[in-house]
Design an enzyme around this catalytic site. Structure first.
Site, PDB file in Angstrom:
ATOM      1  CE1 TYR A  81      44.331  40.870  37.903  1.00 47.84           C
ATOM      2  CE2 TYR A  81      46.378  41.412  38.859  1.00 47.84           C
ATOM      3  CZ  TYR A  81      45.150  41.905  38.373  1.00 47.84           C
ATOM      4  OH  TYR A  81      44.985  43.294  38.347  1.00 47.84           O
TER       5      TYR A  81
ATOM      6  CB  ILE B  41      42.846  51.517  41.241  1.00 45.31           C
ATOM      7  CG1 ILE B  41      43.977  51.898  40.224  1.00 45.31           C
ATOM      8  CG2 ILE B  41      41.652  52.671  40.738  1.00 45.31           C
ATOM      9  CD1 ILE B  41      44.651  53.227  40.533  1.00 45.31           C
TER      10      ILE B  41
ATOM     11  CE  LYS C 117      45.200  42.193  34.910  1.00 48.92           C
ATOM     12  NZ  LYS C 117      44.132  43.096  34.283  1.00 48.92           N
TER      13      LYS C 117
HETATM   14  N1  LIG Z   1      41.778  48.294  41.143  1.00 47.85           N
HETATM   15  C1  LIG Z   1      43.246  47.660  41.345  1.00 47.85           C
HETATM   16  O1  LIG Z   1      43.996  48.087  42.101  1.00 47.85           O
HETATM   17  C2  LIG Z   1      43.745  47.402  39.821  1.00 47.85           C
HETATM   18  C3  LIG Z   1      45.310  47.499  40.018  1.00 47.85           C
HETATM   19  C4  LIG Z   1      45.959  46.988  38.854  1.00 47.85           C
HETATM   20  C5  LIG Z   1      44.871  46.603  37.849  1.00 47.85           C
HETATM   21  N2  LIG Z   1      43.597  46.629  37.956  1.00 47.85           N
HETATM   22  C6  LIG Z   1      42.761  46.237  36.505  1.00 47.85           C
HETATM   23  O2  LIG Z   1      41.843  47.078  36.376  1.00 47.85           O
HETATM   24  C7  LIG Z   1      40.814  46.590  35.657  1.00 47.85           C
HETATM   25  C8  LIG Z   1      39.418  46.956  36.314  1.00 47.85           C
HETATM   26  O3  LIG Z   1      39.537  46.338  37.573  1.00 47.85           O
HETATM   27  P1  LIG Z   1      38.774  47.288  38.660  1.00 47.85           P
HETATM   28  O4  LIG Z   1      40.013  47.820  39.768  1.00 47.85           O
HETATM   29  O5  LIG Z   1      37.995  48.225  38.172  1.00 47.85           O
HETATM   30  O6  LIG Z   1      38.023  46.188  39.747  1.00 47.85           O
HETATM   31  P2  LIG Z   1      36.364  45.730  39.138  1.00 47.85           P
HETATM   32  O7  LIG Z   1      36.187  44.416  40.122  1.00 47.85           O
HETATM   33  O8  LIG Z   1      35.318  46.746  39.588  1.00 47.85           O
HETATM   34  O9  LIG Z   1      36.326  45.404  37.599  1.00 47.85           O
HETATM   35  C9  LIG Z   1      36.430  44.387  36.964  1.00 47.85           C
HETATM   36  C10 LIG Z   1      35.071  44.221  36.299  1.00 47.85           C
HETATM   37  O10 LIG Z   1      35.258  42.819  35.436  1.00 47.85           O
HETATM   38  C11 LIG Z   1      33.920  42.181  35.481  1.00 47.85           C
HETATM   39  N3  LIG Z   1      34.149  40.891  35.130  1.00 47.85           N
HETATM   40  C12 LIG Z   1      34.662  39.729  35.629  1.00 47.85           C
HETATM   41  N4  LIG Z   1      34.703  38.705  34.957  1.00 47.85           N
HETATM   42  C13 LIG Z   1      33.849  39.030  33.835  1.00 47.85           C
HETATM   43  C14 LIG Z   1      33.429  38.294  32.852  1.00 47.85           C
HETATM   44  N5  LIG Z   1      33.717  36.972  32.559  1.00 47.85           N
HETATM   45  N6  LIG Z   1      32.649  39.061  31.776  1.00 47.85           N
HETATM   46  C15 LIG Z   1      32.448  40.307  32.186  1.00 47.85           C
HETATM   47  N7  LIG Z   1      32.661  40.925  32.934  1.00 47.85           N
HETATM   48  C16 LIG Z   1      33.500  40.501  33.857  1.00 47.85           C
HETATM   49  C17 LIG Z   1      33.446  42.484  36.817  1.00 47.85           C
HETATM   50  O11 LIG Z   1      32.088  42.053  37.051  1.00 47.85           O
HETATM   51  C18 LIG Z   1      33.831  43.717  37.137  1.00 47.85           C
HETATM   52  O12 LIG Z   1      32.953  44.687  36.829  1.00 47.85           O
HETATM   53  C19 LIG Z   1      41.112  45.035  35.629  1.00 47.85           C
HETATM   54  O13 LIG Z   1      41.784  44.621  34.594  1.00 47.85           O
HETATM   55  C20 LIG Z   1      42.114  44.760  36.763  1.00 47.85           C
HETATM   56  O14 LIG Z   1      42.755  43.921  36.581  1.00 47.85           O
HETATM   57  C21 LIG Z   1      42.935  46.914  38.854  1.00 47.85           C
END
Ligand SMILES: NC(=O)c1ccc[n+]([C@@H]2O[C@H](COP(=O)([O-])OP(=O)(O)OC[C@H]3O[C@@H](n4cnc5c(N)ncnc54)[C@H](O)[C@@H]3O)[C@@H](O)[C@H]2O)c1
Length: 261
Positions: free
Chosen positions: A154, A187, A158
């Site tokens: 992961y 988040i 990033k």
């Molecule tokens: N939530 C946090 O703390 C956090 C922190 C830093 C970065 N992020 C990043 O934010 C972004 C969104 O994550 P989030 O926090 O909304 O979590 P989330 O799990 O709600 O969102 C990720 C989404 O990606 C979808 N997904 C996964 N594999 C897939 C595929 N092969 N095809 C299509 N869709 C797919 C999942 O179904 C989900 O809807 C991600 O890139 C994550 O790495 C999140």
């Protein structure tokens, strides 16, 4: 006049930050092409956007599969007439070290988290050029700068997103396409809930874990998806006309300090 009237935006990920961004862009007047692998989440997003009066094409797409991304872009362009904005939010978050992560998991993380951004650019940028320009925002992470243990795949994706963002920005700046990334701290979202549960099993007190994660952020709390969506919307808007090739942290001060008290 709303900030995205007449614009067409493709968003990957139909939960968490992707969902909040689709809501924000739709509220600003954009037509939404949403791509997600979670069919229940897709259906909920479709129902919500349609009932709010937004124009939305929510499709079941595995964003790591070239033909599926190509078809989703083509279907969106056919339905709405073009493409102006891409927000790449879909990702997976496997745990593991180099020795405990198998090669399939490693490759899947690269394909979903990084490959999908290449694919939406590959198929989407020609459409943006036809419209005279556009904006792309990639959701990276603070883990692209400083990482935790046990997330080798992961965290590597990033960091790669930061570099891919700069590369796309340079290649398409003169085509009127701006490309930026955002790097959130913790988040509230399904990915973070999984992290919260992962520590203590499925009965974990998620809110207690969120409070603990929040304590690690100088601002004293975790962030909300809507806060990230507002930053993404700004970067996609004409107000950010001089912003390209950069990363914007949204981490409650997490990476401002060295974490030693
Ligand atoms: N939530 C946090 O703390 C956090 C922190 C830093 C970065 N992020 C990043 O934010 C972004 C969104 O994550 P989030 O926090 O909304 O979590 P989330 O799990 O709600 O969102 C990720 C989404 O990606 C979808 N997904 C996964 N594999 C897939 C595929 N092969 N095809 C299509 N869709 C797919 C999942 O179904 C989900 O809807 C991600 O890139 C994550 O790495 C999140």
């Amino acid at each position: 006049m709303k900030d995205f009237d007449g614009k067409i935006a493709l968003v990957t990920g139909t939960t968490g930050i992707g969902l909040a961004t689709a809501r924000r862009l739709a509220a600003g007047g954009a037509a939404i092409i949403a791509c997600g692998i979670d069919r229940a989440a897709n259906a909920a997003m479709r129902a919500e956007l349609e009932s709010s009066g937004a124009e939305a094409l929510v499709t079941a797409v595995d964003v790591s599969v070239p033909d599926q991304v190509r078809d989703a872009v083509a279907a969106g362009v056919e339905r709405f007439g073009g493409l102006d904005v891409i927000v790449n939010s879909a990702a997976i978050h496997p745990y593991g070290t180099a020795t405990s992560t198998d090669f399939d998991t490693w490759n899947q993380a690269m394909s979903v988290n990084v490959g999908s951004i290449y694919l939406t650019a590959h198929f989407g940028i020609p459409e943006m050029i036809r419209r005279g320009g556009g904006a792309i925002v990639n959701v990276a992470s603070v883990q692209g700068f400083a990482c935790q243990q046990n997330v080798v795949a992961y965290a590597t994706t990033k960091g790669a997103i930061h570099t891919l963002t700069r590369s796309l920005a340079l290649d398409y700046a003169r085509s009127g396409i701006r490309v930026n990334s955002v790097s959130p701290g913790s988040i509230r979202s399904p990915i973070l809930e999984k992290a919260a549960r992962g520590e203590n099993g499925t009965d974990a007190d998620v809110e207690a874990a969120y409070r603990r994660f929040g304590e690690a952020h100088p601002i004293g709390r975790i962030g909300e998806p809507e806060e990230v969506a507002d930053l993404i919307a700004f970067l996609c808007s004409s107000k950010a006309g001089f912003c390209t090739g950069a990363d914007y942290k949204i981490d409650g001060g997490l990476t401002a300090g060295i974490g030693v008290k």
